[in-house]
Scaffold this motif. Structure first.
Motif, mmCIF file in Angstrom:
data_model
loop_
_atom_site.group_PDB
_atom_site.id
_atom_site.type_symbol
_atom_site.label_atom_id
_atom_site.label_comp_id
_atom_site.label_asym_id
_atom_site.label_seq_id
_atom_site.Cartn_x
_atom_site.Cartn_y
_atom_site.Cartn_z
ATOM 1 N N PHE A 190 -15.030 -4.019 -2.798
ATOM 2 C CA PHE A 190 -14.172 -4.862 -3.639
ATOM 3 C C PHE A 190 -14.075 -4.275 -5.051
ATOM 4 O O PHE A 190 -12.989 -4.236 -5.655
ATOM 5 C CB PHE A 190 -14.725 -6.286 -3.721
ATOM 6 N N MET A 191 -15.215 -3.845 -5.597
ATOM 7 C CA MET A 191 -15.229 -3.285 -6.943
ATOM 8 C C MET A 191 -14.423 -1.991 -7.014
ATOM 9 O O MET A 191 -13.699 -1.748 -7.981
ATOM 10 C CB MET A 191 -16.669 -3.036 -7.398
ATOM 11 N N ALA A 192 -14.564 -1.152 -5.974
ATOM 12 C CA ALA A 192 -13.832 0.119 -5.950
ATOM 13 C C ALA A 192 -12.326 -0.127 -5.965
ATOM 14 O O ALA A 192 -11.576 0.536 -6.710
ATOM 15 C CB ALA A 192 -14.228 0.929 -4.720
ATOM 16 N N TRP A 193 -11.873 -1.100 -5.165
ATOM 17 C CA TRP A 193 -10.440 -1.405 -5.175
ATOM 18 C C TRP A 193 -10.008 -1.965 -6.526
ATOM 19 O O TRP A 193 -8.938 -1.623 -7.036
ATOM 20 C CB TRP A 193 -10.088 -2.394 -4.066
ATOM 21 N N SER A 194 -10.840 -2.810 -7.112
ATOM 22 C CA SER A 194 -10.495 -3.399 -8.404
ATOM 23 C C SER A 194 -10.373 -2.325 -9.477
ATOM 24 O O SER A 194 -9.463 -2.369 -10.314
ATOM 25 C CB SER A 194 -11.560 -4.430 -8.805
ATOM 26 N N PHE A 408 -8.168 -6.905 -0.348
ATOM 27 C CA PHE A 408 -9.565 -7.196 -0.081
ATOM 28 C C PHE A 408 -9.795 -7.468 1.404
ATOM 29 O O PHE A 408 -10.874 -7.207 1.935
ATOM 30 C CB PHE A 408 -10.025 -8.373 -0.936
ATOM 31 N N VAL A 409 -8.761 -7.994 2.084
ATOM 32 C CA VAL A 409 -8.831 -8.113 3.547
ATOM 33 C C VAL A 409 -8.955 -6.725 4.163
ATOM 34 O O VAL A 409 -9.732 -6.503 5.097
ATOM 35 C CB VAL A 409 -7.582 -8.848 4.095
ATOM 36 N N ALA A 410 -8.189 -5.756 3.619
ATOM 37 C CA ALA A 410 -8.284 -4.378 4.105
ATOM 38 C C ALA A 410 -9.692 -3.820 3.886
ATOM 39 O O ALA A 410 -10.219 -3.092 4.735
ATOM 40 C CB ALA A 410 -7.246 -3.504 3.401
ATOM 41 N N CYS A 411 -10.312 -4.192 2.761
ATOM 42 C CA CYS A 411 -11.693 -3.763 2.514
ATOM 43 C C CYS A 411 -12.645 -4.332 3.569
ATOM 44 O O CYS A 411 -13.578 -3.652 4.018
ATOM 45 C CB CYS A 411 -12.138 -4.216 1.126
ATOM 46 N N MET A 412 -12.416 -5.578 3.980
ATOM 47 C CA MET A 412 -13.255 -6.201 5.003
ATOM 48 C C MET A 412 -13.069 -5.516 6.356
ATOM 49 O O MET A 412 -14.037 -5.300 7.092
ATOM 50 C CB MET A 412 -12.936 -7.695 5.113
ATOM 51 N N VAL A 413 -11.823 -5.183 6.677
ATOM 52 C CA VAL A 413 -11.562 -4.458 7.926
ATOM 53 C C VAL A 413 -12.256 -3.100 7.891
ATOM 54 O O VAL A 413 -12.859 -2.658 8.879
ATOM 55 C CB VAL A 413 -10.052 -4.301 8.160
ATOM 56 N N LEU A 414 -12.208 -2.433 6.741
ATOM 57 C CA LEU A 414 -12.902 -1.158 6.589
ATOM 58 C C LEU A 414 -14.403 -1.343 6.766
ATOM 59 O O LEU A 414 -15.076 -0.500 7.394
ATOM 60 C CB LEU A 414 -12.600 -0.565 5.210
ATOM 61 N N ALA A 415 -14.948 -2.442 6.238
ATOM 62 C CA ALA A 415 -16.382 -2.716 6.395
ATOM 63 C C ALA A 415 -16.746 -2.890 7.872
ATOM 64 O O ALA A 415 -17.798 -2.414 8.318
ATOM 65 C CB ALA A 415 -16.762 -3.964 5.598
ATOM 66 N N ILE A 416 -15.884 -3.571 8.636
ATOM 67 C CA ILE A 416 -16.133 -3.737 10.077
ATOM 68 C C ILE A 416 -16.144 -2.377 10.769
ATOM 69 O O ILE A 416 -17.016 -2.090 11.611
ATOM 70 C CB ILE A 416 -15.076 -4.665 10.703
ATOM 71 N N LEU A 417 -15.193 -1.518 10.408
ATOM 72 C CA LEU A 417 -15.144 -0.180 11.008
ATOM 73 C C LEU A 417 -16.388 0.624 10.648
ATOM 74 O O LEU A 417 -16.966 1.321 11.503
ATOM 75 C CB LEU A 417 -13.891 0.553 10.542
ATOM 76 N N LEU A 418 -16.830 0.533 9.394
ATOM 77 C CA LEU A 418 -18.042 1.247 8.982
ATOM 78 C C LEU A 418 -19.263 0.749 9.745
ATOM 79 O O LEU A 418 -20.136 1.536 10.134
ATOM 80 C CB LEU A 418 -18.258 1.089 7.479
ATOM 81 N N LEU A 419 -19.322 -0.554 9.977
ATOM 82 C CA LEU A 419 -20.437 -1.117 10.737
ATOM 83 C C LEU A 419 -20.398 -0.671 12.197
ATOM 84 O O LEU A 419 -21.442 -0.520 12.835
ATOM 85 C CB LEU A 419 -20.410 -2.645 10.649
ATOM 86 N N CYS A 420 -19.196 -0.478 12.731
ATOM 87 C CA CYS A 420 -19.081 0.017 14.101
ATOM 88 C C CYS A 420 -19.544 1.474 14.201
ATOM 89 O O CYS A 420 -20.210 1.858 15.168
ATOM 90 C CB CYS A 420 -17.632 -0.109 14.592
ATOM 91 N N PHE A 421 -19.202 2.281 13.206
ATOM 92 C CA PHE A 421 -19.620 3.683 13.201
ATOM 93 C C PHE A 421 -21.093 3.833 12.807
ATOM 94 O O PHE A 421 -21.782 4.725 13.298
ATOM 95 C CB PHE A 421 -18.743 4.495 12.250
ATOM 96 N N PHE A 422 -21.549 2.948 11.926
ATOM 97 C CA PHE A 422 -22.927 3.035 11.433
ATOM 98 C C PHE A 422 -23.605 1.667 11.575
ATOM 99 O O PHE A 422 -23.792 0.946 10.582
ATOM 100 C CB PHE A 422 -22.950 3.483 9.972
ATOM 101 N N PRO A 423 -23.967 1.268 12.793
ATOM 102 C CA PRO A 423 -24.582 -0.050 12.996
ATOM 103 C C PRO A 423 -25.887 -0.232 12.236
ATOM 104 O O PRO A 423 -26.314 -1.367 11.971
ATOM 105 C CB PRO A 423 -24.812 -0.109 14.515
ATOM 106 N N GLY A 424 -26.516 0.884 11.859
ATOM 107 C CA GLY A 424 -27.756 0.787 11.097
ATOM 108 C C GLY A 424 -27.594 0.107 9.751
ATOM 109 O O GLY A 424 -28.576 -0.367 9.167
#
Length: 438
Positions: A190-194, A408-424
């Protein structure tokens, strides 16, 4: 009747009943009773009271009203405004520091209150007018607060995580830890987009903040630090093996009330009554939904709907990530229309066997589910945070607020993708603190 066809009928009936305007809990009870009578006979209703009250017979449920009281006592004071002012004074030299301080205040207030609407209201009342005065576009000012408020259901302590843990019999302690890294990752996105949108605006001269002396920076800290110490103390007691989540929640609620009374002079019986009244109302609503969802789950299991859906999906020859994509679409659509607690309680009994059969970690999935619910909080037609922001700044149209929240919705979608690639990102901290999960 084929259980899969019956499951489709149940889904359609549930949607129709909930859209009729009745409360979620009452709607679930109506659907459950109706299908049990039609397919199992009137005598099947004899078990409903036992199941209803049995779902409430859990010591872990005590943590819900306690954490709600803790959040309500904070939300009823100037803690949000003080938190915002403190971060603004310390981040004043950062480019776009005002919007970053707003997002930081949202994250910290969310950790203290656990409520997304309360976070939007507390930080937005000061943050939005100040950002607009400094020259930030209305969309950025409103959208950043609306998105920042969603962090309340991810960063611990989170009531929705407690509900998921109870519904799926998953460790609440692990769930809290699983939300820490993704929560702060979302805040950084969120901060990066802002920062990007601030730099892109081309009006940097309007975005400069006033300067503060070191004395002004330090004078605000005594009003903020005690609440943060309580949050850290609650988490330490929980993960240090000193107390259970319910016990730490009770102590945290008491300490937050005492600090609100001492620092913010919340002495009047009327003010204390409002805190306890609102907390009781929200707690009863959530517990009512939990009990009704227990009956709903019993109906699904009794009619072999849950088992049949899990078996059908298990027989599908599709990649497990295709399956997860379909689950995410379902959660997004459900989150558009229903509150997070209702979605979790309705969907968990069906989705948990499916995701476990596909080899996904239920702790990791809790974070994915929660981020989907966050998207629902800033998406129409319900989009609770959008309406809270509109209530704070009625001269900003809902269209502008929605447009401002979409990045910010796009940021959340990106977060989901990152969690899928990096579940850790979700499982590393729980495994580090509490040992590898079974």
């Amino acid at each position: 009747m084929d259980p899969l066809v019956l499951g489709l009928l149940v889904a359609l009936a549930t949607i129709l009943v909930l859209f009729s305007g009745v409360s979620v809990a009452v709607g679930l009870l109506i659907v459950s009773a109706g299908f049990l009578i039609v397919f199992d006979g009137v005598r099947s209703l004899e078990l409903m009271p036992e199941i209803f009250f049995g779902k409430l017979d859990s010591f872990a449920l005590l943590s819900i009203p306690m954490f709600i009281i803790m959040g309500a006592s904070i939300a009823s004071t100037r803690a949000g405004a003080d938190l915002y002012e403190a971060l603004e004074r310390w981040l004043t030299r950062v480019p776009g520091g005002l919007v970053i301080s707003n997002l930081g205040a949202c994250a910290l207030f969310a950790a203290m209150s656990g409520s997304s609407p309360a976070t939007c209201a507390a930080i937005g009342k000061m943050g939005i007018p100040e950002m607009r005065k400094r020259g930030y576009p209305d969309g950025v000012a409103a959208g950043s607060i609306a998105a920042g408020g969603t962090l309340g259901i991810l960063i611990p302590p989170s009531v929705t995580m407690i509900v998921y843990g109870i519904a799926t019999e998953t460790s609440i302690g692990r769930l809290f830890l699983a939300g820490v890294v993704p929560g702060f990752m979302l805040m950084m996105l969120f901060m990066a987009w802002s920062l990007y949108s601030t730099a892109r605006s081309g009006e940097r001269d309007k975005l400069t903040a006033r300067s503060y002396s070191w004395g002004e920076r330090f004078e605000i800290l005594p009003r903020v630090v005690p609440f943060l110490v309580i949050i850290l103390g609650v988490l330490y007691a929980m993960y240090g093996g000193i107390a259970t989540p319910s016990e730490t929640a009770a102590v945290g609620a008491l300490l937050c009330l005492l600090i609100a009374m001492v620092i913010y002079q919340l002495w009047s019986p009327r003010s204390l009554w409002v805190v306890l009244r609102d907390s009781t109302r929200e707690s009863v609503m959530i517990l009512f939904i939990i009990a009704a969802a227990g009956v709903f789950s019993y109906m699904l299991s009794s009619l072999f709907i849950t088992q049949s859906i899990a078996a059908w999906i298990g027989e599908l020859e599709v990649n497990r990530w295709v399956l997860m994509a379909a689950v995410n679409v379902f959660l997004l659509i459900a989150g558009f229309f229903l509150p997070p607690v209702a979605v979790i309680l309705m969907a968990a009994p069906i989705l948990l066997p499916i995701i476990q059969t596909a080899g996904f970690d239920p702790i990791w999935f809790a974070v994915i589910l929660t981020i989907n619910m966050e998207i629902g909080l800033i998406s129409p037609p319900v989009g609770l945070n959008l309406y809270v922001i509109n209530g704070i700044a009625p001269d900003i149209s809902l269209k502008t607020i929605l447009k401002g929240s979409l990045p910010f919705v796009a940021c959340m979608v990106l977060a989901i993708l990152l969690l899928c690639f990096f579940p850790g990102l979700a499982t590393w901290l729980p495994d580090l603190v509490m040992g590898p999960g079974v």
